[in-house]
Write a protein that holds these residues in place. Structure first.
Motif, PDB file in Angstrom:
ATOM      1  N   TRP A 229     -18.592  53.538  61.242  1.00 12.74           N
ATOM      2  CA  TRP A 229     -18.590  54.690  61.301  1.00 12.74           C
ATOM      3  C   TRP A 229     -17.802  54.486  62.964  1.00 12.74           C
ATOM      4  CZ3 TRP A 229     -19.646  57.053  65.685  1.00 12.74           C
ATOM      5  CH2 TRP A 229     -19.869  58.187  65.943  1.00 12.74           C
ATOM      6  N   CYS A 230     -16.513  55.382  62.966  1.00 10.00           N
ATOM      7  CA  CYS A 230     -15.889  55.345  64.034  1.00 10.00           C
ATOM      8  C   CYS A 230     -15.881  57.216  64.974  1.00 10.00           C
ATOM      9  CB  CYS A 230     -14.324  55.618  64.225  1.00 10.00           C
ATOM     10  SG  CYS A 230     -13.708  54.599  66.145  1.00 10.00           S
ATOM     11  N   VAL A 238     -19.157  51.557  65.217  1.00 10.57           N
ATOM     12  CA  VAL A 238     -20.269  50.965  64.477  1.00 10.57           C
ATOM     13  C   VAL A 238     -19.466  50.496  63.422  1.00 10.57           C
ATOM     14  CG1 VAL A 238     -22.603  51.593  63.267  1.00 10.57           C
ATOM     15  CG2 VAL A 238     -21.669  53.284  65.077  1.00 10.57           C
ATOM     16  N   VAL A 239     -20.045  49.417  63.319  1.00 17.58           N
ATOM     17  CA  VAL A 239     -19.600  48.280  62.170  1.00 17.58           C
ATOM     18  C   VAL A 239     -21.020  47.564  61.402  1.00 17.58           C
ATOM     19  CG1 VAL A 239     -18.441  46.046  61.785  1.00 17.58           C
ATOM     20  CG2 VAL A 239     -17.456  47.335  63.268  1.00 17.58           C
ATOM     21  N   ASN A 240     -21.317  48.133  60.215  1.00 15.26           N
ATOM     22  CA  ASN A 240     -22.639  47.307  59.749  1.00 15.26           C
ATOM     23  C   ASN A 240     -23.937  47.410  60.309  1.00 15.26           C
ATOM     24  OD1 ASN A 240     -20.750  46.405  57.486  1.00 15.26           O
ATOM     25  ND2 ASN A 240     -20.404  44.528  58.633  1.00 15.26           N
ATOM     26  N   GLY A 241     -23.581  48.396  61.173  1.00 15.44           N
ATOM     27  CA  GLY A 241     -24.922  48.603  62.309  1.00 15.44           C
ATOM     28  C   GLY A 241     -24.927  48.370  63.434  1.00 15.44           C
ATOM     29  N   GLU A 242     -23.985  47.710  63.827  1.00  8.41           N
ATOM     30  CA  GLU A 242     -23.484  47.436  65.353  1.00  8.41           C
ATOM     31  C   GLU A 242     -22.417  47.891  65.584  1.00  8.41           C
ATOM     32  OE1 GLU A 242     -24.645  44.896  68.386  1.00  8.41           O
ATOM     33  OE2 GLU A 242     -25.540  44.522  66.570  1.00  8.41           O
ATOM     34  N   GLN A 243     -23.134  48.399  67.356  1.00  8.67           N
ATOM     35  CA  GLN A 243     -22.378  49.584  68.046  1.00  8.67           C
ATOM     36  C   GLN A 243     -21.660  49.126  69.051  1.00  8.67           C
ATOM     37  OE1 GLN A 243     -24.086  52.502  71.065  1.00  8.67           O
ATOM     38  NE2 GLN A 243     -23.535  53.879  69.937  1.00  8.67           N
TER      39      GLN A 243
END
Length: 312
Positions: A229-230, A238-243
């Motif tokens: 998400w962006c 957020v990429v695979n839950g990592e912010q």
């Protein structure tokens, strides 16, 4: 209510009503000189303009105003009551002290006083500074006379060169006109009174939690986000839950482009085009991200003149 940074709900409503006039002015005779009016005077939210009143209408009869011998206020002579003193606050014209009011709004949103109030469009639109809603940085602006389509046209022109338009909220004095043109960046436009709690009679804060929900940064929205998400401005990825949080304007513009490409199914973008669209003077992606404290290489791939968002 004279506490610093505080206004009663009634006084705020009256103030916003006056801001909606062409010159933010009002004649005292057109108002009921009640507690709300006096509160605005005591809080220095409105100030008197040079008094040009020469007469006063009482019970449909005009009386000539004369200065009091004491030098304070005015008086008129009535055959039935003799000399009647008239307080200065009851006559003349008053104008909103815009900077004073907008500094209050800054306090209500916890915007640092080090961020100056900046006028963006002639006596219509002001930049109040930035606030943090969760991990997202949001520009806050105030627009008066928002109910006019002409005002929205003015805002559109100002937003065309407003760098933080992708993550912004415009507070207004009343509901915004639906007949105006679309504003670049599609900022949230909301009347100040819609951000007050129903039972909040003493205004000392604006509901930032509600604002976060309306902007999509609240907890209920975060729970519904997909794994990748962006934010609209590219400041939070957020990429695979990592912010990953990006604060530089160029960095955010690059990240947003890469996310939109990934979301639409494009595998790669030409690096030169990405840098140009981000208004970067750098000739290489690594140069553009020089000084970035975020581990950007974890989510940005590049090579052979192309760049892409890394999601695996």
């Amino acid at each position: 209510m004279s506490a610093s940074g505080t206004l009663s709900r009634g006084a705020l409503a009256l103030l916003l009503r006056i801001t909606g006039t062409p010159k933010q002015e009002v004649d005292a005779e057109d108002l009921s000189i009640n507690a709300d009016f006096k509160e605005l005077i005591n809080a220095r939210m409105i100030h008197p303009l040079q008094n040009s009143a020469t007469s006063l209408n009482v019970d449909d009869q005009d009386y000539e105003l004369l200065p009091c011998p004491s030098g304070s206020g005015f008086r008129y002579f009535s055959s039935g009551a003799g000399w009647v003193n008239v307080p200065t606050t009851s006559i003349g014209r008053y104008q909103v002290s815009s900077n004073r009011f907008l500094q209050f709004v800054q306090q209500w949103l916890d915007i640092s006083s080090h961020q100056p109030v900046t006028e963006l469009a002639g006596d219509i639109l002001w930049d109040l500074g930035d606030i943090w809603l969760g991990k997202s940085r949001v520009a806050v602006l105030f627009c008066r006379r928002a109910y006019l389509a002409q005002t929205i046209s003015t805002v559109k022109l100002a937003f065309g060169s407003f760098a933080r338009r992708r993550s912004a909220v415009i507070l207004t004095d009343r509901a915004i006109s639906q007949n105006g043109p679309p504003i670049p960046g599609e900022p949230l436009c909301i009347a100040i009174h819609d951000l007050l709690l129903p039972d909040q009679q003493c205004i000392s804060a604006i509901d930032k939690d509600l604002l976060a929900e309306l902007l999509g940064y609240g907890r209920s929205h975060q729970a519904k986000r997909p794994p990748t998400w962006c934010s609209e401005d590219g400041g939070e990825l957020v990429v695979n839950g990592e912010q990953y949080v990006f604060t530089g304007l160029t960095h955010k513009r690059i990240i947003r482009q890469l996310f939109e490409a990934w979301e639409s199914g494009q595998e790669k973008l030409r690096t030169a085009a990405v840098l140009e669209n981000a208004e970067s003077k750098a000739s290489a992606l690594s140069q553009a991200f020089s000084g970035c404290k975020t581990e950007w290489k974890n989510v940005v791939g590049y090579g052979n003149g192309y760049c892409w968002l890394k999601t695996e």
